[in-house]
Scaffold this active site. Sequence first.
Site, mmCIF file in Angstrom:
data_model
loop_
_atom_site.group_PDB
_atom_site.id
_atom_site.type_symbol
_atom_site.label_atom_id
_atom_site.label_comp_id
_atom_site.label_asym_id
_atom_site.label_seq_id
_atom_site.Cartn_x
_atom_site.Cartn_y
_atom_site.Cartn_z
ATOM 1 N N HIS A 9 11.773 -5.504 -19.011
ATOM 2 C CA HIS A 9 12.295 -5.003 -17.737
ATOM 3 C C HIS A 9 13.813 -5.193 -17.692
ATOM 4 C CE1 HIS A 9 12.096 -4.195 -13.355
ATOM 5 N NE2 HIS A 9 13.074 -5.075 -13.292
ATOM 6 N N GLU A 10 14.288 -6.367 -18.104
ATOM 7 C CA GLU A 10 15.730 -6.633 -18.071
ATOM 8 C C GLU A 10 16.476 -5.800 -19.110
ATOM 9 O OE1 GLU A 10 16.965 -8.249 -15.659
ATOM 10 O OE2 GLU A 10 15.064 -8.980 -14.893
ATOM 11 N N ASP A 50 10.846 -0.594 -14.884
ATOM 12 C CA ASP A 50 9.422 -0.779 -15.213
ATOM 13 C C ASP A 50 8.973 0.264 -16.229
ATOM 14 O OD1 ASP A 50 9.365 -2.823 -13.405
ATOM 15 O OD2 ASP A 50 8.255 -1.732 -11.866
#
Length: 502
Positions: free
Chosen positions: A134-135, A205
């Site tokens: 996600h990051e 996402d």
Amino acid sequence: MRKTVTCHVRLLIALLTIGSSTMLSAAEINLPNIGSPADAVLSKSNEAQIGAAIMAQLRASGQVIEDPILTEYINEIGHRIAAQANDGEQKFTFFVVDDPNINAFALPGGYIGVHTGLLQATRSEDELAGVLAHEVAHVTQRHIARAIHANQRQSILSTAIMLGAVLVGAAGGSGDAVQGAIAVAQGTAVQQQIDFTRSNEYEADRVGMEALAKAGFNPEGMASFFEVISRDTRPVEYRLPEFLRTHPVSSARIAEARSRARDYPPVASSNSRSYGIARARTEVESFERADQAIARFELQEYSKQSAADKYGRALAYMRAGRYREAEPIFEELASRDQDVIPYHIGLGQAQLALEDIDGASATFERALNLFPRNVPLVVHYAEALLRLGQPAEAHRLLLDLLNNVPPTPEQVRLIARAADEAGDSAEAHYYMAEYRFMIGDLVGGVGFLRQALALPELQEIQRIRFEARIDRIQEYMSEEQLQQLRRSRVPGAVRRPAAYTH
């Protein structure tokens, strides 16, 4: 009435100044012919510089955990994912932050931090990988630069609405009407930012999950972790996981993530031994006292414990100074799984603490033959050699590593200490200069090089190298830094800086 109008005029001047400043900065930007509009606001080069500056501050504050085993593990997982979400143009650096809060964050320039609290909160490696994915997506999708670009547009819109409100008020409108219009303008900006943030989160996402699956992790891990932390229903807001505040998670978002995960083929993944080792290391250090850590890892009978829990038990014994109890555990683990480097490191450290010099040396040498140039192994072996009074050998090992693997600041600081204890003052000063450069202190780094140049034993080839390095660094200095450099002087007597040691 005059006083009210005067206040409106003053506010109008302030708003016009803000608005003109924003529009002027936008007008001065040279827009690229092709590419994201975010590039016009914050280039990738500028992102890297900002990220490096923030990292320097984090390291200076002592928040970054300089544990080579943890650092290697989190980078191994992170780069495995980044390779699937990136064409190689974006560089990534993953690091662990000493913070019990459940959070992870991305900085400009591809710097991604994971709190120890988040690592402890994950139940599987897939969940940890899901957070990292996600990051990574936040970085590859340029969300920081895009947010700055969006804020520029919002500030112009908000300024226009507020200017209208002020002008209406100055013309005789009611104060309530003015305040109401300003509130609308502020609310509009806030809502746009919320919408933009939600958009970022959904995109992270989607992109992150694709990279997660391609990297061989179970894509369910992302939705699974979101669901776990969202169950925290404690009423006091500040007790909520920090991740939920910086990455808002709704039931709809979790459902969408689970639905998207089902579009990928099933993945039968399992936790790596490195995951268990990383969690054990952070958990042992999370307790205030060593006896608390021991109590945690002695809850279960030893024979029934997993390898990760046995490793954690041995670490807890080491922390408490109970080396004789730790040594046989490390020996058992290292004999059973010879390819797990932290087991060899733990055994060597326990033997060294028990003053079994020959045993410790043999353990480290055997491991080094199996895993040459492994960063955690070389760093811990070098530290052991320094304790044994063999700085020249420690310097040799670390220099070989430095010449083949990009070092962290702490590794450079360690080689500076080794060179200094080996009597090579010039090279020790050079390494310390590089350490200061790596943490963003250009003036301090040049200061170390100047001290090196004042050494009477300095060789000509070193003088040329150090002077060239100073000239190169000065090209990147601001005028203020250059003035500070001009005001500084090299002390007459060169002494061993305390900065070589922790």
